[in-house]
Each structure stands twice: as C-alpha cells, then as structure tokens.
Design a protein around this motif. Sequence first.
Motif, short mmCIF file in Angstrom:
data_model
loop_
_atom_site.label_atom_id
_atom_site.label_comp_id
_atom_site.label_asym_id
_atom_site.label_seq_id
_atom_site.Cartn_x
_atom_site.Cartn_y
_atom_site.Cartn_z
N TYR A 272 -42.73 -16.51 3.75
CA TYR A 272 -41.29 -16.50 3.54
C TYR A 272 -40.95 -16.04 2.12
O TYR A 272 -39.98 -15.30 1.90
N THR A 273 -41.75 -16.46 1.14
CA THR A 273 -41.53 -16.02 -0.24
C THR A 273 -41.63 -14.50 -0.34
O THR A 273 -40.79 -13.84 -0.97
N ALA A 274 -42.65 -13.92 0.29
CA ALA A 274 -42.82 -12.47 0.28
C ALA A 274 -41.68 -11.78 1.01
O ALA A 274 -41.21 -10.71 0.60
N TYR A 275 -41.23 -12.39 2.09
CA TYR A 275 -40.13 -11.81 2.88
C TYR A 275 -38.84 -11.76 2.07
O TYR A 275 -38.12 -10.76 2.08
N VAL A 276 -38.54 -12.85 1.35
CA VAL A 276 -37.32 -12.89 0.53
C VAL A 276 -37.36 -11.78 -0.52
O VAL A 276 -36.37 -11.06 -0.74
N ALA A 277 -38.50 -11.63 -1.17
CA ALA A 277 -38.63 -10.58 -2.19
C ALA A 277 -38.45 -9.19 -1.59
O ALA A 277 -37.77 -8.33 -2.17
N ASP B 94 -36.71 -18.79 -9.04
CA ASP B 94 -35.98 -20.05 -9.23
C ASP B 94 -35.99 -20.95 -8.00
O ASP B 94 -35.28 -21.95 -7.97
N PHE B 95 -36.80 -20.59 -7.00
CA PHE B 95 -36.82 -21.37 -5.77
C PHE B 95 -38.25 -21.57 -5.28
O PHE B 95 -39.15 -20.80 -5.59
N THR B 96 -38.42 -22.64 -4.53
CA THR B 96 -39.62 -22.85 -3.74
C THR B 96 -39.24 -22.54 -2.29
O THR B 96 -38.48 -23.30 -1.67
N HIS B 97 -39.71 -21.43 -1.78
CA HIS B 97 -39.36 -21.04 -0.41
C HIS B 97 -40.37 -21.68 0.56
O HIS B 97 -41.58 -21.49 0.41
N ILE B 98 -39.84 -22.41 1.50
CA ILE B 98 -40.67 -23.30 2.34
C ILE B 98 -40.93 -22.72 3.72
O ILE B 98 -42.06 -22.75 4.21
N ALA B 99 -39.91 -22.19 4.36
CA ALA B 99 -40.09 -21.69 5.73
C ALA B 99 -38.94 -20.80 6.15
O ALA B 99 -37.79 -21.07 5.79
N MET B 100 -39.24 -19.75 6.88
CA MET B 100 -38.20 -19.02 7.60
C MET B 100 -37.80 -19.88 8.78
O MET B 100 -38.64 -20.54 9.41
N LEU B 101 -36.51 -19.88 9.11
CA LEU B 101 -36.02 -20.68 10.22
C LEU B 101 -35.68 -19.81 11.43
O LEU B 101 -36.37 -19.87 12.45
N VAL B 102 -34.64 -19.00 11.31
CA VAL B 102 -34.22 -18.20 12.46
C VAL B 102 -33.66 -16.85 12.02
O VAL B 102 -33.28 -16.66 10.86
N THR B 103 -33.60 -15.91 12.96
CA THR B 103 -32.82 -14.68 12.81
C THR B 103 -31.80 -14.65 13.94
O THR B 103 -32.00 -15.28 14.98
N THR B 104 -30.71 -13.91 13.71
CA THR B 104 -29.67 -13.87 14.72
C THR B 104 -28.88 -12.58 14.61
O THR B 104 -28.67 -12.07 13.49
N TYR C 113 -32.04 -17.01 8.21
CA TYR C 113 -31.83 -18.28 7.51
C TYR C 113 -33.19 -18.94 7.27
O TYR C 113 -34.07 -18.88 8.14
N GLY C 114 -33.34 -19.56 6.11
CA GLY C 114 -34.59 -20.22 5.80
C GLY C 114 -34.38 -21.54 5.07
O GLY C 114 -33.25 -21.92 4.75
N LEU C 115 -35.47 -22.22 4.80
CA LEU C 115 -35.45 -23.50 4.10
C LEU C 115 -36.08 -23.32 2.73
O LEU C 115 -37.23 -22.87 2.62
N SER C 116 -35.34 -23.68 1.68
CA SER C 116 -35.82 -23.50 0.30
C SER C 116 -35.43 -24.70 -0.54
O SER C 116 -34.52 -25.46 -0.20
N MET D 248 -42.17 -18.67 9.66
CA MET D 248 -42.93 -18.15 8.52
C MET D 248 -43.34 -19.32 7.63
O MET D 248 -42.54 -20.23 7.40
N ASP D 249 -44.57 -19.28 7.09
CA ASP D 249 -45.02 -20.33 6.18
C ASP D 249 -44.51 -20.01 4.76
O ASP D 249 -43.87 -18.97 4.54
N PRO D 250 -44.77 -20.90 3.77
CA PRO D 250 -44.21 -20.69 2.44
C PRO D 250 -44.56 -19.34 1.81
O PRO D 250 -43.69 -18.66 1.26
#
Length: 362
Positions: free
Chosen positions: A339-344, A154-164, A291-294, A334-336
Amino acid sequence: MRAAAPGPGCPDPSGRPPATRRQATRRQATRKASMTLMISRRGLAGGAVAAAALLRPGAAPAQPAWPSRPVRFVIPYPPGGSTDVVGRLVGQALSEELGQPFVIENRGGATATIGSQLVAQSPPDGYMLLLSNIASHAIAVTLFRSLPYDPVKDFTHIAMLVTTPTILVVNPSFPAKNLADIVRMSKDAPGGLDMASSGSGSSNHLLLVRFAELTGAKLNHIPYRGGGPAMTDVIAGNVPMMSDTLPSALPHLRSGVVRPIAVSGPERSALVPDVPTFREQGIDLINLPWYGLSGPAGMDQAVVRRLSDATRKVLGSAALQARLAELGSMPGLMDPAEYTAYVAAEAQRWAPVVRASGASAE
C-alpha cells in the motif's frame, strides 16, 4: 583529681607523641571519607543498575496490549458521502475484530487534507487512524502548492481497503439521456452546464475536467464539501448533474431521485448493469477511486502488523464482501509495503493529470 591534659611535647597516655597522634587522626578521617564515598558510589551504581533494568526489554512494567481503549478513526469528508459509507463499514468490522470501538470522526474540507493533516500530526500510538484516499494522498500532492504533509513520509500506510467506480448522475427532470446529449447541450447552453462534485480537486472533479477535455463539453464545476451535500442539491434540482462514487450514489439511484448516465469502471457494474461505461459511449475514461487505512508516521510495527492482519481478515469475510459488493466496491487487500508503494505511485500518476487540467485548490 582529673589528670591534666598532656602538654605540648608530652606523650599522651598511649605513649604516642603529639605529631604521631595528629597523623593517626588524619588517617582515620581519610578512611571514613573514603568509606562514605564508596557507599555513595555503590548507592548510585545500584540506582543506575535498577534504572537500566527498567529500560531493558521485558523488564518494564507490562503495558496494556493495543488496543486497550477506543480508536479514533478520522474520515476526511462529511457524513453521507461514499468515503463515509466505506469508512463506517470497515470501522465497525475492525471494532468487532479488535474488541475496541472505532469512533468515527468526520473532518471534511480542503480536498480531504484537513482530516489527513490532523492524523499526520497526531501521536503514533495507534489510537488515531485515517481513511486515506485518492484525493488526500494522490491528487492533493499536485493540487496544492504547499501541502501541509508528505503523503508517504508523514504516514504509516497499513492496508488498502477498497476501490470503487464513479458514476455520472442527473436530476430526473434533466433531459440528457447519455454523454453525447450532455456534450451537445453544454455547447448550446449560454455559459455551459453546471456540474457538481464532492470537492475541488477530488477524483470526481478531475473526472469532470477530463471528460470536458476529451469531448469539448462546456462545464462549470460546482464544488461541495463532500458527496452528500452535492447529491442533496442535485436531487433538489439546484444543480443538474454530478459525478459521485457508486457506493454513495446507489441508494439515490434505487429510490429514483437521480438518474444514471455512465459509470467510470473498465466494465459495467453488476449493481447497475443497464448503465453503460464511458468507454462504451466513445470516451476513453476510467476512474477508480480507492480508500485505505493509514496512521501517523512512526507507528509501532507490532501494532501495524495487528491492524494489517485484522484488516485482511475482515475484508476476507463473506459478510463484509457481500456488503461492499452491494455498494459497488471491491476489496483491495494490500499489505503495508504494497500500500505504501501504491500511494507513492498514485501520487506520481495523477500529477500530470492535475497539471493538464489546470485544477488548483489554492
């Protein structure tokens, strides 16, 4: 005198008999009807050709290049927490890079799923984006029995932003000096010790649950609608301690209104070098929220590429990296596809942790 009309069976002045004259009239009418039909068909065909021309790539009137107006940037937490801090920094940088305001819209609640659902159901035109995160797109998958969206489809995952990293802090008046003290005091206190987090099912919550599982500490989880409200109550002494992400907690640590106990990264943070990790204190626990951009599923790939390129550029800038480092965050870059693979993968990784903890948002 007028000539009398030809009578029945009499030829007309042209010399044609009546039967021949009627046939000629019918042929003329047929030719006129055929010509009218041909003209109509030509008109329809011309309109169809014109319509088809409008649909051909490049033939339609030029649309404004994205972004031609402000972009709504949904942060699924209330103002003041770590997600809000990171989101506003990145949103401002993207606004400067792309030439349109990124208007921050805080939509907190339900473990970041309210704001996430809002974006998932919005038009995929690139004008509503989400600060996706570990809670909304990894933990919530198992935490909720009926999540109102699929974190990948249900999302277009665009980029990973940061970890903390996460940090455990206490009110300065609380007597515990380390994790061993907290474990001992929790077992001695009738009913255990209260410990706050940014929300039920958040990564901060699961850190506490895992900490209790590994040590046998008796902790009562007190969920809040974001790290900001939870920190306010810890500072006021209403709750003795909480886990929070380092960017959110750092200003309060520097002002001395809370005291640090442990950080959850694999090593100490340069921002709080005197604070030992969980591992250093004998507890094998690492927790790195991300955190990422979607955006909603189905976004135009040209817009996705532009956003991805702009994100990589702003995260690569020395100024933003320095600002993030001050907050204890590290760029993800991370590129789209990555980042999509990472979320999964994260959704799969957190599933057994959530189930083992018994945590549930419903």
